[in-house]
Design an enzyme around this catalytic site. Sequence first.
Site, PDB file in Angstrom:
ATOM      1  CG  ASP A   1      -1.985  -0.998   1.236  1.00  0.00           C
ATOM      2  OD1 ASP A   1      -2.006  -1.835   0.312  1.00  0.00           O
ATOM      3  OD2 ASP A   1      -2.813  -0.980   2.162  1.00  0.00           O
ATOM      4  CG  ASP A   2       0.194   3.452   2.084  1.00  0.00           C
ATOM      5  OD1 ASP A   2      -1.011   3.567   1.831  1.00  0.00           O
ATOM      6  OD2 ASP A   2       0.614   2.932   3.111  1.00  0.00           O
TER       7      ASP A   2
ATOM      8  CG  HIS B   1      -4.410   2.656  -0.445  1.00  0.00           C
ATOM      9  ND1 HIS B   1      -5.223   1.769   0.230  1.00  0.00           N
ATOM     10  CD2 HIS B   1      -3.507   3.111   0.476  1.00  0.00           C
ATOM     11  CE1 HIS B   1      -4.822   1.686   1.489  1.00  0.00           C
ATOM     12  NE2 HIS B   1      -3.800   2.504   1.676  1.00  0.00           N
TER      13      HIS B   1
ATOM     14  CG  HIS C   1      -3.742   6.888   3.513  1.00  0.00           C
ATOM     15  ND1 HIS C   1      -3.990   6.726   4.855  1.00  0.00           N
ATOM     16  CD2 HIS C   1      -3.234   5.713   3.097  1.00  0.00           C
ATOM     17  CE1 HIS C   1      -3.632   5.512   5.227  1.00  0.00           C
ATOM     18  NE2 HIS C   1      -3.176   4.870   4.170  1.00  0.00           N
TER      19      HIS C   1
ATOM     20  CE1 TYR D   1      -4.532   5.648   8.675  1.00  0.00           C
ATOM     21  CE2 TYR D   1      -6.385   6.518   7.427  1.00  0.00           C
ATOM     22  CZ  TYR D   1      -5.134   6.686   7.984  1.00  0.00           C
ATOM     23  OH  TYR D   1      -4.492   7.893   7.865  1.00  0.00           O
TER      24      TYR D   1
ATOM     25  CG  HIS E   1       2.332  -0.066   4.610  1.00  0.00           C
ATOM     26  ND1 HIS E   1       2.253  -0.926   5.683  1.00  0.00           N
ATOM     27  CD2 HIS E   1       1.088   0.421   4.419  1.00  0.00           C
ATOM     28  CE1 HIS E   1       0.999  -0.962   6.123  1.00  0.00           C
ATOM     29  NE2 HIS E   1       0.275  -0.148   5.379  1.00  0.00           N
TER      30      HIS E   1
END
Length: 301
Positions: free
Chosen positions: A115-116, A162, A166, A203, A263
Site C-alpha cells: 500500500d501507499d 487506495h 489516504h 486503514y 507498505h
Amino acid sequence: MKIFNTIQSVLFAAFFLKQGNCLASNGSTALMGEVDMQTPFPEWLTEFTNLTQWPGIDPPYIPLDYINLTEVPELDRYYPGQCPKISREQCSFDCYNCIDVDDVTSCFKLSQTFDDGPAPATEALLKKLRQRTTFFVLGINTVNYPDIYEHILERGHLIGTHTWSHEFLPSLSNEEIVAQIEWSIWAMNATGKHFPKYFRPPYGAIDNRVRAIVKQFGLTVVLWDLDTFDWKLITNDDFRTEEEILMDINTWKGKRKGLILEHDGARRTVEVAIKINELIGSDQLTIAECIGDTDYIERYD
C-alpha cells in the site's frame, strides 16, 4: 488494541500531512513529488471538471452519472476510536473485522501486497521482487511520481486504487468518499491508461456505506488476513520489531496461504519487505490471480 492502533496511525497521518508528505496505510510515509514532474493534467479531465491541475489533499467532488448516492444506506459516520458507538450491522472491518461476501480477504497462496506508493522507496522493492505482486496506490502519489508508477507497470505488477489521499473514509460524507475514489481513478487513467478493478480502503476502514459507493464504481474491495504492522517500524514503536515481523512470516509460511499487508511508502518498510520476499519466495500471486479475475476493468491505448 486494534482501535488504539488506528488512533495512533491517524495521529501520525495528521502530522505527516502537515509536513507536506502523504501518509501511507497505518503510518508509513510517501513523499509527494515536485509539481513540474507531475502527470500532465489531461484535456479530457479539464473538459469534464473545468479544472486545470491536480488537487491537493482534499479533492473536489465531481458528480458522476453512474453514481447514485440515493442508493447508499444512511449509516452513521464514525472516526477512529469510535467503534463502540457504531452498530455491528454497519459491518465495519476496522472495528469488528466484519467482511462482506464480495470482499477479498485472503488468497490460496501466501502472497504479499503493498500500500501507499508509488514513492521513491518503491524503486528498491521493484528491483528485488521475484514475482508479480499487487500495489495499491494513492492518486496523489501517482500523479507526483508517474515515472515510478510506470516502472511498476513495466515490470508486470497489478495496480489497484487506495484512494486519492489516504483519508479515513467512514468519517467522510458520501460526496467526499466519491471524490477520494474518482480522483484516484482519474490519476491512474491519466498516468497508466487503465481503469482499476481493485480497491483497498486506507486503514482497512470500511463499512456498508463505503462499500455501497465503492461498488458503484465497479471496484472489488480487497482487505487482508495477515498484517505485518510494518508501519510501526516508521513510528519507532517499541511493540514491533523487524525480528517479530520475520518470525510472523515464518509462522505464516506454514499455513501456505493468506494476503499479507505491507507498505512501500518508506525505505524502512521496503527493507523488511525485501527480506519477507526472500523468505516466501516467488510462488506468490496477484489479487487477480488469487480470485481468477482480470487485472483491470479496462485498459486504454
